[in-house]
Design a protein around this motif. Sequence first.
Motif, PDB file in Angstrom:
ATOM      1  N   GLN A 195     -27.521  12.247  24.301  1.00 11.26           N
ATOM      2  CA  GLN A 195     -27.272  13.368  23.400  1.00 11.26           C
ATOM      3  C   GLN A 195     -25.764  13.571  23.268  1.00 11.26           C
ATOM      4  O   GLN A 195     -25.034  13.487  24.259  1.00 11.26           O
ATOM      5  CB  GLN A 195     -27.898  14.660  23.933  1.00 11.26           C
ATOM      6  N   ILE A 196     -25.322  13.815  22.032  1.00 13.90           N
ATOM      7  CA  ILE A 196     -23.916  14.158  21.782  1.00 13.90           C
ATOM      8  C   ILE A 196     -23.895  15.397  20.895  1.00 13.90           C
ATOM      9  O   ILE A 196     -24.444  15.388  19.798  1.00 13.90           O
ATOM     10  CB  ILE A 196     -23.164  13.008  21.098  1.00 13.90           C
ATOM     11  N   HIS A 197     -23.269  16.458  21.387  1.00 15.19           N
ATOM     12  CA  HIS A 197     -23.312  17.734  20.671  1.00 15.19           C
ATOM     13  C   HIS A 197     -22.370  17.766  19.465  1.00 15.19           C
ATOM     14  O   HIS A 197     -22.729  18.301  18.416  1.00 15.19           O
ATOM     15  CB  HIS A 197     -22.986  18.874  21.632  1.00 15.19           C
ATOM     16  N   GLU A 198     -21.170  17.215  19.598  1.00 18.37           N
ATOM     17  CA  GLU A 198     -20.204  17.218  18.495  1.00 18.37           C
ATOM     18  C   GLU A 198     -19.597  15.824  18.367  1.00 18.37           C
ATOM     19  O   GLU A 198     -19.193  15.217  19.356  1.00 18.37           O
ATOM     20  CB  GLU A 198     -19.094  18.244  18.734  1.00 18.37           C
ATOM     21  N   ILE A 199     -19.503  15.325  17.120  1.00 12.64           N
ATOM     22  CA  ILE A 199     -18.944  14.001  16.850  1.00 12.64           C
ATOM     23  C   ILE A 199     -17.935  14.104  15.714  1.00 12.64           C
ATOM     24  O   ILE A 199     -18.219  14.723  14.676  1.00 12.64           O
ATOM     25  CB  ILE A 199     -20.041  12.998  16.445  1.00 12.64           C
ATOM     26  N   SER A 200     -16.782  13.501  15.910  1.00 10.29           N
ATOM     27  CA  SER A 200     -15.819  13.376  14.815  1.00 10.29           C
ATOM     28  C   SER A 200     -15.229  11.972  14.836  1.00 10.29           C
ATOM     29  O   SER A 200     -14.885  11.444  15.898  1.00 10.29           O
ATOM     30  CB  SER A 200     -14.709  14.426  14.921  1.00 10.29           C
ATOM     31  N   PHE A 250     -26.429  14.719  17.841  1.00  9.30           N
ATOM     32  CA  PHE A 250     -26.910  13.336  17.846  1.00  9.30           C
ATOM     33  C   PHE A 250     -27.855  13.135  19.026  1.00  9.30           C
ATOM     34  O   PHE A 250     -27.618  13.603  20.134  1.00  9.30           O
ATOM     35  CB  PHE A 250     -25.741  12.365  17.971  1.00  9.30           C
ATOM     36  N   SER A 251     -28.949  12.407  18.778  1.00  7.07           N
ATOM     37  CA  SER A 251     -29.907  12.093  19.832  1.00  7.07           C
ATOM     38  C   SER A 251     -30.363  10.647  19.675  1.00  7.07           C
ATOM     39  O   SER A 251     -30.634  10.194  18.555  1.00  7.07           O
ATOM     40  CB  SER A 251     -31.112  13.031  19.769  1.00  7.07           C
ATOM     41  N   MET A 252     -30.432   9.931  20.782  1.00  8.54           N
ATOM     42  CA  MET A 252     -30.947   8.567  20.798  1.00  8.54           C
ATOM     43  C   MET A 252     -31.951   8.439  21.939  1.00  8.54           C
ATOM     44  O   MET A 252     -31.621   8.697  23.102  1.00  8.54           O
ATOM     45  CB  MET A 252     -29.825   7.556  21.014  1.00  8.54           C
ATOM     46  N   TYR A 253     -33.195   8.076  21.587  1.00  9.75           N
ATOM     47  CA  TYR A 253     -34.230   7.925  22.613  1.00  9.75           C
ATOM     48  C   TYR A 253     -35.338   7.021  22.098  1.00  9.75           C
ATOM     49  O   TYR A 253     -35.863   7.246  20.990  1.00  9.75           O
ATOM     50  CB  TYR A 253     -34.811   9.282  23.011  1.00  9.75           C
ATOM     51  N   ASP A 254     -35.673   6.006  22.860  1.00  2.00           N
ATOM     52  CA  ASP A 254     -36.820   5.142  22.595  1.00  2.00           C
ATOM     53  C   ASP A 254     -36.786   4.545  21.187  1.00  2.00           C
ATOM     54  O   ASP A 254     -37.793   4.512  20.477  1.00  2.00           O
ATOM     55  CB  ASP A 254     -38.123   5.923  22.810  1.00  2.00           C
ATOM     56  N   GLY A 255     -35.608   4.074  20.751  1.00  2.00           N
ATOM     57  CA  GLY A 255     -35.480   3.432  19.449  1.00  2.00           C
ATOM     58  C   GLY A 255     -35.419   4.372  18.275  1.00  2.00           C
ATOM     59  O   GLY A 255     -35.419   3.924  17.119  1.00  2.00           O
ATOM     60  N   ASN A 256     -35.357   5.674  18.512  1.00  2.00           N
ATOM     61  CA  ASN A 256     -35.259   6.666  17.447  1.00  2.00           C
ATOM     62  C   ASN A 256     -33.927   7.404  17.541  1.00  2.00           C
ATOM     63  O   ASN A 256     -33.450   7.711  18.639  1.00  2.00           O
ATOM     64  CB  ASN A 256     -36.417   7.665  17.542  1.00  2.00           C
ATOM     65  N   TYR A 257     -33.372   7.708  16.371  1.00  2.00           N
ATOM     66  CA  TYR A 257     -32.062   8.355  16.305  1.00  2.00           C
ATOM     67  C   TYR A 257     -32.144   9.562  15.382  1.00  2.00           C
ATOM     68  O   TYR A 257     -32.850   9.537  14.365  1.00  2.00           O
ATOM     69  CB  TYR A 257     -31.010   7.378  15.770  1.00  2.00           C
ATOM     70  N   ALA A 258     -31.402  10.603  15.739  1.00  2.00           N
ATOM     71  CA  ALA A 258     -31.326  11.799  14.888  1.00  2.00           C
ATOM     72  C   ALA A 258     -29.877  12.280  14.882  1.00  2.00           C
ATOM     73  O   ALA A 258     -29.176  12.198  15.901  1.00  2.00           O
ATOM     74  CB  ALA A 258     -32.251  12.902  15.388  1.00  2.00           C
ATOM     75  N   LEU A 259     -29.429  12.785  13.730  1.00  2.00           N
ATOM     76  CA  LEU A 259     -28.045  13.227  13.604  1.00  2.00           C
ATOM     77  C   LEU A 259     -27.935  14.216  12.456  1.00  2.00           C
ATOM     78  O   LEU A 259     -28.449  13.968  11.365  1.00  2.00           O
ATOM     79  CB  LEU A 259     -27.130  12.027  13.335  1.00  2.00           C
ATOM     80  N   ALA A 260     -27.266  15.334  12.703  1.00  2.00           N
ATOM     81  CA  ALA A 260     -26.964  16.308  11.650  1.00  2.00           C
ATOM     82  C   ALA A 260     -25.554  16.023  11.154  1.00  2.00           C
ATOM     83  O   ALA A 260     -24.579  16.204  11.897  1.00  2.00           O
ATOM     84  CB  ALA A 260     -27.083  17.731  12.177  1.00  2.00           C
TER      85      ALA A 260
END
Length: 300
Positions: free
Chosen positions: A122-127, A165-175
């Motif tokens: 998990q990553i809370h903030e990305i730039s 950002f979330s990465m788990y079990d081959g699935n990714y999510a990002l706002a």
Amino acid sequence: LAYVLLQIPAVQKNLTDIVSEKVGSLIGMHIEIGHVVPIPWDGLVLKDVIMTNSQNDTVFQSASVKAVLDKLQLDSSFLSIKEIALSKPMICVEKDSLGNLNIASLLDALSSSDTSSKFHLQIHEISVRDANVHYRDFTEEQNAEYGVNFSNVALSKLFIQAHDFSMYDGNYALAIDNFSCEEQSGLKIQYLHTLATISDTLIRCEDLSIYTPQTKLSAQHFAMKYADFSDFSDFCEKVHLSANLHRSNVTLHDISYFASSLKEFPYSCTVEGEMEGTISDFSIENLHIGYGRSSQFVGS
């Protein structure tokens, strides 16, 4: 005192060696770091970072990488990062003629055959600022007369501000709050905002907004389904699209980067409706198309 000690060459070398070894073993890559600047209590700024694979191919380098840690599970199956900030990164992903990815060891390190201990990131903030990203697939034809070549994609001037950002079990999510870039084909994205999820066979975007110099597109959702990523090399025939479009201004010129047969039609229109199917064979419901000041079509 700590800052002064870290400027001593021997101390700095030991610190960079420790960080390189720890991070490298975690992600399955060899890492070289020019300089380490600790952030009090919970973070690091890494200067002049280079990441290479076992064949000594450079897959990542960045002038600066800032990382602020939130939580690391003792068995290394869960990592939560408060903030990641990259300055002028270069990312190169390649698939050779035998289908081997140059980041295979990284993907292996972030997965596990033991389903009870799959890695969760998990990553809370990305730039990311001023990035260059290149993807090449040597199992596919590299040349394209016009438009985006999905076997040879090159992005420059890439900027992204994102969160959750979330990465788990081959699935990714990002706002994604703000994304912009230029592709070597000439396609320019000035602004993109969405909540994206990605799997091996689906990319889905909720609350999507995309602005180019000539297009302003807004959608409640937009999805692309495919058997695998190689389908993008035959985008018009193999990638199944699903969208619920709000009233948007769209140019065929921008669409032609993905469907080159439209490049001779420099028309723009307003469009609204629900779309389902491939570019070559699709259906639309609740359709509204406007062209010019008065021409319009309403139907299904």
